[in-house]
Design a protein around this motif. Structure first.
Motif, PDB file in Angstrom:
ATOM      1  N   GLY A 132      48.875  26.200  66.903  1.00 16.16           N
ATOM      2  CA  GLY A 132      50.284  25.838  66.791  1.00 16.16           C
ATOM      3  C   GLY A 132      50.615  24.710  67.744  1.00 16.16           C
ATOM      4  O   GLY A 132      49.724  24.040  68.266  1.00 16.16           O
ATOM      5  N   ALA A 133      51.911  24.512  67.971  1.00 19.88           N
ATOM      6  CA  ALA A 133      52.386  23.425  68.827  1.00 19.88           C
ATOM      7  C   ALA A 133      52.563  23.899  70.267  1.00 19.88           C
ATOM      8  O   ALA A 133      52.780  25.083  70.520  1.00 19.88           O
ATOM      9  CB  ALA A 133      53.724  22.899  68.291  1.00 19.88           C
ATOM     10  N   THR A 134      52.458  22.966  71.201  1.00 15.97           N
ATOM     11  CA  THR A 134      52.790  23.294  72.581  1.00 15.97           C
ATOM     12  C   THR A 134      54.299  23.526  72.667  1.00 15.97           C
ATOM     13  O   THR A 134      55.046  23.161  71.750  1.00 15.97           O
ATOM     14  CB  THR A 134      52.380  22.169  73.552  1.00 15.97           C
ATOM     15  N   ALA A 135      54.734  24.098  73.765  1.00 20.01           N
ATOM     16  CA  ALA A 135      56.161  24.404  73.932  1.00 20.01           C
ATOM     17  C   ALA A 135      57.027  23.150  73.945  1.00 20.01           C
ATOM     18  O   ALA A 135      58.192  23.196  73.552  1.00 20.01           O
ATOM     19  CB  ALA A 135      56.369  25.200  75.222  1.00 20.01           C
ATOM     20  N   ASP A 136      56.449  22.019  74.351  1.00 14.01           N
ATOM     21  CA  ASP A 136      57.255  20.812  74.538  1.00 14.01           C
ATOM     22  C   ASP A 136      56.984  19.710  73.512  1.00 14.01           C
ATOM     23  O   ASP A 136      57.471  18.597  73.664  1.00 14.01           O
ATOM     24  CB  ASP A 136      57.048  20.270  75.951  1.00 14.01           C
ATOM     25  N   ALA A 161      56.162  26.512  67.848  1.00  9.82           N
ATOM     26  CA  ALA A 161      55.812  27.315  66.671  1.00  9.82           C
ATOM     27  C   ALA A 161      54.298  27.494  66.609  1.00  9.82           C
ATOM     28  O   ALA A 161      53.536  26.620  67.031  1.00  9.82           O
ATOM     29  CB  ALA A 161      56.313  26.648  65.395  1.00  9.82           C
ATOM     30  N   ARG A 162      53.865  28.623  66.067  1.00 11.33           N
ATOM     31  CA  ARG A 162      52.435  28.902  65.985  1.00 11.33           C
ATOM     32  C   ARG A 162      52.179  29.996  64.969  1.00 11.33           C
ATOM     33  O   ARG A 162      53.105  30.542  64.383  1.00 11.33           O
ATOM     34  CB  ARG A 162      51.895  29.328  67.340  1.00 11.33           C
ATOM     35  N   ASN A 163      50.924  30.318  64.782  1.00 11.41           N
ATOM     36  CA  ASN A 163      50.594  31.447  63.927  1.00 11.41           C
ATOM     37  C   ASN A 163      49.970  32.568  64.768  1.00 11.41           C
ATOM     38  O   ASN A 163      49.651  32.377  65.938  1.00 11.41           O
ATOM     39  CB  ASN A 163      49.704  31.039  62.751  1.00 11.41           C
TER      40      ASN A 163
END
Length: 136
Positions: free
Chosen positions: A97-101, A49-51
């Motif tokens: 945001g968060a990394t994919a993992d 998740a990210r912006n």
């Protein structure tokens, strides 16, 4: 003095066009009426998740709290981990945001009256997303 135990501030889902690609929530840790000079949030991102790319009217400081996240601007993407600090000047285009993992949480510090403007409406943003497994 106000004291908040970790995890006890109410978390609200982040909604609106700024937020993409997964669950994002925020808990106000300090702000009006307790302080008129700072707004401090704990922001939680689910993995991936990210912006969108955006700018703030005022300066913003992000402090990594848990997990692995990304803060990016036109110069590149940086992985944020607990204790890392990003100082983002007013008007500077960026996304985070968060990394994919990994899920990711950061503390966001700004000032009351800050305004956010999306500068790239594409979900991936002007600089895309950090490839899985990258350590930049």
């Amino acid at each position: 003095m106000k004291f908040i135990k970790s995890g006890q501030a109410p978390r609200d889902p982040a909604t609106g066009d700024l937020y993409v690609m997964g669950d994002i929530g925020a808990a106000l840790l300090a702000g009006a009426p307790d302080t008129g000079q700072l707004d401090i949030y704990m922001v939680d991102f689910a993995a991936g998740a990210r912006n969108r790319v955006h700018v703030h009217k005022n300066d913003q400081v992000l402090i990594g709290a848990s997990g692995r996240g990304i803060v990016a601007d036109a110069t590149g993407e940086r992985v944020m981990e607990p204790g890392d600090v990003a100082v983002i000047p007013a008007g500077h285009p960026h996304w985070h945001g968060a990394t994919a993992d990994s899920a990711f949480s950061h503390i966001a510090i700004s000032t009351p009256g800050d305004e956010i403007t999306i500068v790239d409406g594409d979900d991936r943003g002007a600089w895309g997303a950090l490839p899985e497994g990258s350590d930049t």
